[in-house]
Design a protein around this motif. Structure first.
Motif, PDB file in Angstrom:
ATOM      1  N   ALA A 140     -20.899 -56.789 -89.422  1.00 15.88           N
ATOM      2  CA  ALA A 140     -21.398 -56.904 -88.043  1.00 15.88           C
ATOM      3  C   ALA A 140     -22.924 -56.955 -87.996  1.00 15.88           C
ATOM      4  O   ALA A 140     -23.516 -57.387 -87.000  1.00 15.88           O
ATOM      5  N   VAL A 141     -23.585 -56.502 -89.065  1.00 15.50           N
ATOM      6  CA  VAL A 141     -25.049 -56.531 -89.141  1.00 15.50           C
ATOM      7  C   VAL A 141     -25.491 -57.914 -89.591  1.00 15.50           C
ATOM      8  O   VAL A 141     -25.031 -58.420 -90.619  1.00 15.50           O
ATOM      9  N   LEU A 159     -33.879 -55.992 -96.888  1.00 17.10           N
ATOM     10  CA  LEU A 159     -34.196 -56.701 -95.643  1.00 17.10           C
ATOM     11  C   LEU A 159     -33.132 -56.429 -94.575  1.00 17.10           C
ATOM     12  O   LEU A 159     -33.463 -56.180 -93.403  1.00 17.10           O
ATOM     13  N   PHE A 160     -31.864 -56.449 -94.965  1.00 19.04           N
ATOM     14  CA  PHE A 160     -30.785 -56.181 -94.014  1.00 19.04           C
ATOM     15  C   PHE A 160     -30.855 -54.741 -93.498  1.00 19.04           C
ATOM     16  O   PHE A 160     -30.554 -54.473 -92.321  1.00 19.04           O
ATOM     17  N   ALA A 161     -31.263 -53.813 -94.385  1.00 17.52           N
ATOM     18  CA  ALA A 161     -31.362 -52.405 -93.973  1.00 17.52           C
ATOM     19  C   ALA A 161     -32.480 -52.185 -92.959  1.00 17.52           C
ATOM     20  O   ALA A 161     -32.478 -51.186 -92.221  1.00 17.52           O
ATOM     21  N   LYS A 196     -30.588 -50.123 -88.471  1.00 18.30           N
ATOM     22  CA  LYS A 196     -31.265 -48.867 -88.142  1.00 18.30           C
ATOM     23  C   LYS A 196     -30.499 -48.100 -87.061  1.00 18.30           C
ATOM     24  O   LYS A 196     -30.368 -46.872 -87.119  1.00 18.30           O
ATOM     25  N   MET A 197     -29.985 -48.836 -86.073  1.00 16.87           N
ATOM     26  CA  MET A 197     -29.215 -48.183 -85.013  1.00 16.87           C
ATOM     27  C   MET A 197     -27.957 -47.515 -85.563  1.00 16.87           C
ATOM     28  O   MET A 197     -27.546 -46.452 -85.103  1.00 16.87           O
TER      29      MET A 197
END
Length: 939
Positions: free
Chosen positions: A774-775, A711-713, A719-720
């Motif tokens: 940071a994500v 989910l985090f990916a 993605k950026m």
């Protein structure tokens, strides 16, 4: 301040919410509450920890460097604290040399008893033996038919390693020196060879070499040897030996026993231990099921697992073994199950004669040798014993299993120690008796007046310790039972019995659920033992959920109301009667029967299929046949030691695992198990840890962490930055903090002191580097998610069905308070068991799955048991089968089918008392379970 109270102010350890509480001293106090409410934090992490810290601070700085420093618990103040002793459920005795006898110190007193009043008997002639005179020794030597030269030796150094060069040189003038080098006896004449050859034990020194018909010389030599050997002498002739003793020696065959002393009866001392197994009672032998798992294969196809990866490499070790096979014309393309007995013996044991062979290595070098070539089993066993490499030891050990020692038959001691008897029994036979049998044996022990006088105090100590074990419901245990095989509850009650025997007063005892594993019938005796400790002038704080124990206590402290962040408050305190009147107390509601676990309206009959165990004889099981209806909730019960674990864990679980292809499983003894075709999977949900390292946690074990990382990916931030799923793992390079390699803590090795763990100063314990943190997802980074409780995370991920479903199963089994990233090593046995249960609940029911649980109510409040029962009922409603070993009557009353074993524990157990419905068990007068179940059903 009053001296009759322990006053705690501002306790904030773990989830405790700055609570103040007063605990009466010299009373039997119960601390209770739902799982995760904070009762353990108050009892162990606050009260006991502070008691320990104060004790440590009273020691010198020199002593503290070895014991380590204790941190002050998060509490403002504690007044009126006594010296504290913790009796928890951790089984610390995993040493194979620790037994019930050694842990309780009963065996130490037994060794003293046998050393002081024991009577040696010749094992071959069953006659009492006593010391011999020199004349009797000479007469026996002169009976030797061929009048040959003989050597008369005296023991010099026994059971001490080293060269002993100075001693040997001083004795050199006496004759040849006889030494034992690596188990082999050698005679050394040249002193120059001493340093080179003698690296182990000197056995004896030769005193004289004389003719066996020279009476005068024999007499003088024996006198000299007996003096040198402290009453013992050895006569060697024609590769035969006779050991003579002025103390104990058989007049017929010369069997001798050294001076009786306590260490002779210790299997941990070289003097008494069996020479083959070194006092362990077992040896490591190759298990052919591990070495040759598929006997339909040939040797070339890898049928011998040890060689399967090196046959194609044609290395030296394989070529040597191949030379053995070629010499005896053993075909490597013949399936192993078609080998003759002789061929299999050669493969395993090796050559009967020296073999001449030539080996050519890959680089062209040739080797010509003539030697006895070892078989594969001999090779593995030798290398396992010799290697110092942990990797090699693990590799060789993968083919081994424990086998009863062929020399002592598992008795651990040598013939000399086992020849000594008290009351007609040797010390091994005494330790084989249960505590109950030992007490009866001592009551009828016939001793001479002299023996009675010598042994009076020793027998008093043994009897008292046995009685204490009897009083805490452990009368079925035998003294030779390995400490490592005890359950947490049994180990705790043994330590409890030891403390009762110490007769200390003015002590604060903190106990963790001593009633675990105890049948209701034996509960009353345990409670009386706890009261006896209180009456000696001690304070008892007992973390407990058992209703009978609570009702018998002086005072109850209820922590809650719920778990985790919803707990940590003082809900109620007072006498049992006061707690029962308090409607805000969950405990009070159950004690007063305002709340209860409902009895099922309908009982399941099953799906018409059965598992049937035929002729179970494992441990104390008396050749019993047991039928288990599938598609039901089946509860196996009975008094402690009745054979429940033997039947379910050893016979049934391991039998099914072996049938389903698990190779490294030794099933318990039974004739057969019928109905195996009705089972496609068995899930053994034990209380073993879900992981041995801090990296394992509930999120990783249940697999939900994989979904969370996915989910985090998928977030825009990830993605950026080009982050994939692996970026959010703390087990691989990339996203984790490399300073601590994703542990969040650093291990500081303290050499001979315990390792110290400190938070990583780079990531501050967060496990990940700054870029990964940071994500975020919905404002939370991956570390924040791991810090969430299960309850919080269910709400947080409610819009992600796959994750929400997995987290909901953790909440359903009562683990809503546990953090997703909580280290596996900090979870209790009961919590670990419920994590495993939650993991399995995520799978789709097949209707042919068997779930096995051993005392799942351990550590559970009645309110949590209610939740657990709902989960188990759901599993059975889906068509699968649940088998539970349990004493908890709230679980037993909900069963579709009950198997009751007994009637007693140990040798008096192992019988099937009754099996059937709740009503059928209640109707059985012989069933102790039925008697207590009747009261619950009527209530």
């Amino acid at each position: 301040m009053s001296n009759d109270k322990i006053v705690i102010k501002g306790a904030r350890e773990n989830n405790l919410k700055n609570i103040d509480v007063e605990i009466p001293r010299n009373k039997f106090v119960i601390m209770t509450g739902v799982s995760g409410s904070g009762k353990t934090s108050l009892a162990f992490d606050t009260i006991y920890a502070e008691g320990q810290r104060r004790y440590m601070e009273s020691l010198s700085a020199y002593a503290r460097q070895f014991l380590g420093n204790s941190e002050k618990p998060d509490v403002d103040s504690i007044e009126g604290l006594s010296p504290a002793i913790s009796i928890d459920q951790k089984t610390t005795h995993n040493n194979p040399r620790s037994t019930v006898g050694t842990v309780t110190e009963i065996y130490d007193y037994l060794r003293l008893l046998y050393a002081r009043i024991g009577v040696p008997y010749c094992p071959d002639h069953n006659e009492p033996i006593e010391g011999q005179t020199i004349k009797q020794m000479v007469d026996r030597i002169m009976e030797i038919e061929d009048k040959t030269r003989i050597m008369i030796c005296a023991p010099v150094v026994v059971n001490k390693k080293g060269t002993h060069k100075d001693l040997l040189e001083s004795l050199r003038s006496e004759g040849y020196v006889r030494v034992r080098v690596d188990g082999e006896i050698k005679y050394i004449e040249d002193v120059k060879l001493l340093d080179k050859n003698i690296k182990h034990t000197i056995d004896v020194v030769v005193d004289r070499i004389v003719k066996s018909n020279d009476r005068s010389r024999l007499n003088d030599s024996l006198e000299s040897a007996l003096k040198l050997g402290k009453g013992m002498a050895l006569v060697c002739y024609n590769n035969e030996e006779i050991l003579f003793s002025e103390n104990f020696s058989c007049k017929i065959c010369g069997f001798s026993v050294p001076t009786l002393e306590p260490r002779l009866f210790s299997f941990n001392a070289p003097l008494g231990a069996c020479e083959t197994c070194k006092g362990l009672g077992v040896t490591q032998k190759v298990n052919l099921n591990y070495l040759m798992p598929d006997k339909t294969k040939t040797i070339r196809q890898g049928g011998i697992a040890y060689y399967k990866n090196i046959i194609v490499k044609e290395n030296i070790e394989w070529l040597r073994f191949k030379a053995l096979l070629d010499h005896y014309h053993i075909d490597i393309d013949k399936p192993l199950n078609q080998m003759t007995k002789k061929e299999m013996r050669i493969i395993c044991e090796g050559a009967d004669e020296p073999i001449s062979y030539t080996i050519t290595s890959k680089n062209g070098n040739s080797y010509n040798k003539t030697e006895y070539i070892e078989g594969v089993c001999k090779l593995i066993e030798r290398r396992y014993a010799e290697t110092t490499s942990s990797f090699s030891r693990e590799w060789y050990g993968s083919f081994l299993s424990e086998s009863t020692c062929p020399t002592c038959g598992g008795k651990r001691l040598n013939r000399q120690a086992l020849s000594v008897r008290v009351g007609g029994k040797n010390i091994y036979e005494w330790t084989q008796m249960s505590i109950k049998q030992a007490l009866e044996f001592m009551d009828h022990l016939e001793l001479t007046p002299k023996q009675q006088e010598i042994s009076k105090l020793i027998l008093k100590e043994i009897r008292e310790r046995c009685q204490f074990l009897n009083n805490v419901g452990l009368n079925y245990l035998t003294l030779d039972r390995l400490a490592g095989t005890l359950s947490g509850g049994e180990a705790q009650r043994i330590r409890l019995a030891t403390q009762i025997g110490s007769h200390l007063s003015g002590v604060l005892y903190v106990l963790d659920e001593p009633s675990i594993g105890l049948h209701q019938r034996d509960n009353a005796r345990l409670i009386e033992s706890l009261k006896a400790m209180r009456d000696l002038g001690n304070s008892l704080i007992v973390v407990e959920h058992d209703e009978e124990t609570m009702m018998e206590s002086d005072y109850i402290i209820d922590i809650g109301p719920y778990a985790g962040i919803h707990g940590g408050e003082l809900v109620a305190c007072g006498t049992p009667q006061e707690i029962m009147k308090n409607e805000n107390s969950i405990t009070g509601n159950y004690l007063s029967k305002r709340w209860s676990i409902p009895i099922p309206e309908k009982r399941r009959k099953g799906n018409g299929k059965y598992l049937e165990i035929v002729g179970a004889t494992q441990n104390n099981l008396k050749n019993i046949d047991v039928k288990i209806p599938l598609g039901t909730l089946c509860v196996v019960t009975g008094v402690s030691g009745s054979g429940k674990s033997s039947l379910v864990n050893e016979v049934l679980t391991k039998g099914i695992q072996a049938a389903l292809g698990r190779t490294r499983v030794e099933p318990g003894a039974c004739k057969k198990i019928k109905g195996l075709k009705n089972i496609d999977k068995i899930i053994d949900i034990s209380q073993d840890p879900i992981g041995r390292t801090p990296r394992s946690n509930p999120a990783t074990y249940t697999g939900v962490f994989d979904d969370i990382r996915e989910l985090f990916a998928q977030t825009n931030d990830a993605k950026m930055r080009g982050y994939d799923k692996g970026r959010f793992s703390f087990n691989v390079k990339g996203g984790r903090c490399e300073a601590c390699q994703g542990d969040g803590i650093l291990k500081i090795s303290m050499h001979f002191l315990p390792d110290v763990y400190v938070p990583c100063d780079v990531c501050e314990g967060k496990r990940y580097n700054e870029e990964t943190l940071a994500v975020t997802y919905k404002g939370k980074n991956i570390y924040d998610v791991l810090e969430m409780s299960v309850e919080e995370s269910v709400e947080f991920f409610k819009n992600v069905p796959k994750i929400a479903h997995r987290l909901k199963t953790l909440q359903d089994v009562g683990l809503g308070y546990v953090k997703l990233g909580q280290s596996a090593t900090t979870l209790s046995g009961g919590e670990a068991q419920r994590v495993k249960l939650a993991s399995e609940l995520q799978r789709k029911a097949t209707g042919k799955t068997l779930f096995v649980l051993d005392e799942p109510t351990t550590g559970l409040h009645t309110h949590d048991v209610k939740k657990l029962m709902e989960v188990l009922m759901r599993i059975v409603d889906n068509g699968d089968t649940v088998i539970v070993i349990e004493h908890n009557l709230d679980v037993i009353k909900c069963a579709d089918y009950i198997i009751d074993l007994g009637p007693e524990g140990g040798d008096e157990g192992g019988q099937l008392i009754v099996s059937g419905s709740v009503d059928e068990v209640i109707a059985c007068e012989k069933s102790y379970t039925g008697q207590y179940l009747k009261k619950v059903m009527e209530g």
